[in-house]
Design a protein around this motif. Structure first.
Motif, PDB file in Angstrom:
ATOM      1  N   VAL A 170       6.738 -32.312 -34.675  1.00  0.00           N
ATOM      2  CA  VAL A 170       7.642 -31.505 -36.188  1.00  0.00           C
ATOM      3  C   VAL A 170       7.716 -30.753 -36.028  1.00  0.00           C
ATOM      4  N   THR A 171       7.614 -30.067 -34.169  1.00  0.00           N
ATOM      5  CA  THR A 171       8.175 -28.196 -34.525  1.00  0.00           C
ATOM      6  C   THR A 171       8.735 -28.988 -32.586  1.00  0.00           C
ATOM      7  N   THR A 172       9.103 -27.897 -32.465  1.00  0.00           N
ATOM      8  CA  THR A 172      10.075 -27.404 -31.028  1.00  0.00           C
ATOM      9  C   THR A 172       9.262 -27.044 -30.321  1.00  0.00           C
ATOM     10  N   PHE A 173       7.828 -27.150 -30.295  1.00  0.00           N
ATOM     11  CA  PHE A 173       6.894 -25.815 -29.790  1.00  0.00           C
ATOM     12  C   PHE A 173       5.772 -27.421 -29.195  1.00  0.00           C
ATOM     13  N   SER A 174       5.920 -27.454 -28.032  1.00  0.00           N
ATOM     14  CA  SER A 174       4.967 -28.828 -27.080  1.00  0.00           C
ATOM     15  C   SER A 174       3.907 -28.303 -27.948  1.00  0.00           C
TER      16      SER A 174
ATOM     17  N   PRO B 194      -5.978 -23.065 -38.742  1.00  0.00           N
ATOM     18  CA  PRO B 194      -4.332 -23.650 -39.216  1.00  0.00           C
ATOM     19  C   PRO B 194      -3.203 -23.082 -39.330  1.00  0.00           C
ATOM     20  N   ASP B 195      -4.034 -21.892 -40.918  1.00  0.00           N
ATOM     21  CA  ASP B 195      -2.413 -21.651 -41.513  1.00  0.00           C
ATOM     22  C   ASP B 195      -1.946 -21.191 -40.458  1.00  0.00           C
ATOM     23  N   THR B 196      -2.022 -19.723 -39.787  1.00  0.00           N
ATOM     24  CA  THR B 196      -1.944 -18.833 -38.709  1.00  0.00           C
ATOM     25  C   THR B 196      -0.799 -19.149 -37.837  1.00  0.00           C
ATOM     26  N   ILE B 197      -1.923 -20.366 -37.478  1.00  0.00           N
ATOM     27  CA  ILE B 197      -0.905 -20.614 -36.139  1.00  0.00           C
ATOM     28  C   ILE B 197       0.505 -21.752 -36.736  1.00  0.00           C
ATOM     29  N   LYS B 198       0.584 -21.816 -37.809  1.00  0.00           N
ATOM     30  CA  LYS B 198       1.664 -22.542 -38.113  1.00  0.00           C
ATOM     31  C   LYS B 198       2.807 -21.173 -39.057  1.00  0.00           C
ATOM     32  N   ALA B 199       2.103 -20.221 -38.829  1.00  0.00           N
ATOM     33  CA  ALA B 199       2.615 -19.414 -39.956  1.00  0.00           C
ATOM     34  C   ALA B 199       3.253 -18.591 -38.316  1.00  0.00           C
ATOM     35  N   ALA B 200       2.389 -18.501 -36.886  1.00  0.00           N
ATOM     36  CA  ALA B 200       2.919 -17.732 -36.027  1.00  0.00           C
ATOM     37  C   ALA B 200       4.377 -18.614 -35.071  1.00  0.00           C
ATOM     38  N   GLN B 201       4.467 -19.678 -35.650  1.00  0.00           N
ATOM     39  CA  GLN B 201       5.192 -20.552 -34.767  1.00  0.00           C
ATOM     40  C   GLN B 201       6.271 -20.643 -35.869  1.00  0.00           C
ATOM     41  N   ASN B 202       6.636 -20.206 -37.484  1.00  0.00           N
ATOM     42  CA  ASN B 202       7.132 -20.190 -37.900  1.00  0.00           C
ATOM     43  C   ASN B 202       8.194 -18.388 -37.816  1.00  0.00           C
TER      44      ASN B 202
ATOM     45  N   GLY C 230       8.633 -18.751 -44.315  1.00  0.00           N
ATOM     46  CA  GLY C 230       7.791 -20.642 -44.766  1.00  0.00           C
ATOM     47  C   GLY C 230       8.552 -21.705 -44.003  1.00  0.00           C
ATOM     48  N   GLY C 231       9.130 -22.503 -43.379  1.00  0.00           N
ATOM     49  CA  GLY C 231       8.914 -24.208 -42.905  1.00  0.00           C
ATOM     50  C   GLY C 231       9.994 -23.738 -41.495  1.00  0.00           C
ATOM     51  N   SER C 232      10.788 -22.606 -41.004  1.00  0.00           N
ATOM     52  CA  SER C 232      11.034 -22.609 -40.203  1.00  0.00           C
ATOM     53  C   SER C 232      10.929 -23.362 -39.003  1.00  0.00           C
ATOM     54  N   ALA C 233       9.854 -22.960 -38.372  1.00  0.00           N
ATOM     55  CA  ALA C 233       9.545 -23.764 -37.534  1.00  0.00           C
ATOM     56  C   ALA C 233       9.995 -25.530 -37.660  1.00  0.00           C
ATOM     57  N   GLU C 234       9.621 -26.325 -39.159  1.00  0.00           N
ATOM     58  CA  GLU C 234       9.940 -27.670 -38.905  1.00  0.00           C
ATOM     59  C   GLU C 234      11.408 -27.495 -38.833  1.00  0.00           C
ATOM     60  N   ALA C 235      12.389 -26.773 -40.263  1.00  0.00           N
ATOM     61  CA  ALA C 235      13.319 -27.059 -39.986  1.00  0.00           C
ATOM     62  C   ALA C 235      13.967 -27.335 -38.669  1.00  0.00           C
ATOM     63  N   ALA C 236      13.832 -25.984 -37.919  1.00  0.00           N
ATOM     64  CA  ALA C 236      14.478 -25.307 -36.313  1.00  0.00           C
ATOM     65  C   ALA C 236      14.002 -27.305 -35.800  1.00  0.00           C
ATOM     66  N   GLY C 237      13.093 -27.910 -35.530  1.00  0.00           N
ATOM     67  CA  GLY C 237      12.645 -29.266 -35.238  1.00  0.00           C
ATOM     68  C   GLY C 237      13.501 -30.586 -35.728  1.00  0.00           C
TER      69      GLY C 237
ATOM     70  N   PHE D  66      19.693 -31.313 -34.091  1.00  0.00           N
ATOM     71  CA  PHE D  66      19.809 -32.280 -33.455  1.00  0.00           C
ATOM     72  C   PHE D  66      19.226 -31.889 -32.521  1.00  0.00           C
ATOM     73  N   GLY D  67      19.189 -30.327 -32.068  1.00  0.00           N
ATOM     74  CA  GLY D  67      18.745 -29.609 -30.631  1.00  0.00           C
ATOM     75  C   GLY D  67      17.813 -29.999 -30.931  1.00  0.00           C
ATOM     76  N   GLY D  68      16.465 -29.354 -31.480  1.00  0.00           N
ATOM     77  CA  GLY D  68      15.038 -29.784 -31.427  1.00  0.00           C
ATOM     78  C   GLY D  68      14.690 -30.836 -31.746  1.00  0.00           C
ATOM     79  N   GLN D  69      15.543 -32.310 -32.526  1.00  0.00           N
ATOM     80  CA  GLN D  69      14.374 -34.028 -31.829  1.00  0.00           C
ATOM     81  C   GLN D  69      15.190 -34.174 -30.534  1.00  0.00           C
TER      82      GLN D  69
END
Length: 247
Positions: free
Chosen positions: A104-108, A131-139, A209-216, A219-222
């Motif tokens: 769901v994010t651009t992080f592999s 888990p929330d810390t990892i997601k927060a770091a990605q955001n 919140g939600g930044s990483a998934e929004a980027a995913g 079109f470029g994110g997909q």
């Protein structure tokens, strides 16, 4: 030449030995041919599929990705062992989290695994916050345009020691109210570190919140997610082939 038993019975003759060796040679040839066929089929299919998608899945790429994956897995295992599982996160849970975020994010998955290994070194962050810390770091990385490990280091230091961490996050642009600051310090004072971490993570969710998934979802994110997922296929194929290549 004949080989005899103690009673004089012929055990093997020249013809018998020759016949057995012929069978062994034939069997070995069939096994080798079968292995070569499977190897060629797997590699060929991946190469064609990669060529169609323009992702360049070649044999060299498979081996390189598989080797990198082994290093990341070894590092994860090493940190889990050295920290004695202080975070309360099992290897299976870590891999599932990395896999889920990779979809769901651009992080592999591999990038997230490396971030997890780094975060595990902050032993004050338990399984409730991990888990929330990892997601927060990605955001945070997505919103601020920084690399993931830098964000993990920032959050790791801040959440590992919440009372001091407030100032660290404030320098990064995260705003806490006076009430939140008092709550965090009060919780730390009575030993409720996880509660203090929850308040900080809630504010991080509010701001990034939600930044990483929004980027995913762009079109470029997909396209990046597709590329990462195909990279995962390449890694799996390479991992399958490594034992044969090692032999």
């Amino acid at each position: 030449m004949n080989i005899f038993t103690m009673t004089g019975e012929v055990l093997l003759s020249d013809a018998g030995v020759e016949n057995k060796l012929d069978k062994i040679e034939k069997k070995a040839g069939q096994t080798s041919k079968s292995m070569s066929s499977h190897f060629a089929s797997m590699a060929g299919a991946a190469l064609k599929f990669g060529a169609v998608l323009g992702l360049g899945l070649g044999l060299k790429d498979m081996i390189t990705k598989a080797t990198e994956s082994q290093k990341k897995m070894a590092q994860l295992n090493s940190v889990l062992l050295s920290t004695k599982g202080a975070a309360g996160m099992s290897k299976d849970a870590l891999l599932k989290l990395a896999d889920a975020q990779g979809k769901v994010t651009t992080f592999s998955k591999g990038t997230t695994m490396a971030a997890e290994s780094l975060l595990l070194t902050f032993t004050g962050i338990g399984k409730k916050a991990f888990p929330d810390t990892i997601k927060a770091a990605q955001n945070m990385s997505t919103a601020m345009g920084t690399d993931l490990n830098s964000s993990v280091m920032t959050l790791g230091k801040a959440l590992n020691s919440p009372a001091d961490g407030l100032a660290k996050l404030t320098k990064q642009g995260v705003t806490f109210t006076d009430a939140q600051k008092k709550q965090v310090k009060a919780m730390v004072a009575v030993g409720n570190v996880s509660g203090a971490q929850a308040i900080m993570l809630k504010e991080l969710q509010k701001e990034f919140g939600g930044s990483a998934e929004a980027a995913g979802k762009t079109f470029g994110g997909q396209l990046q997610i597709l590329k990462n997922q195909m990279g995962g296929v390449s890694t799996s194929l390479g991992t399958t082939l490594l034992p044969y290549l090692t032999s």
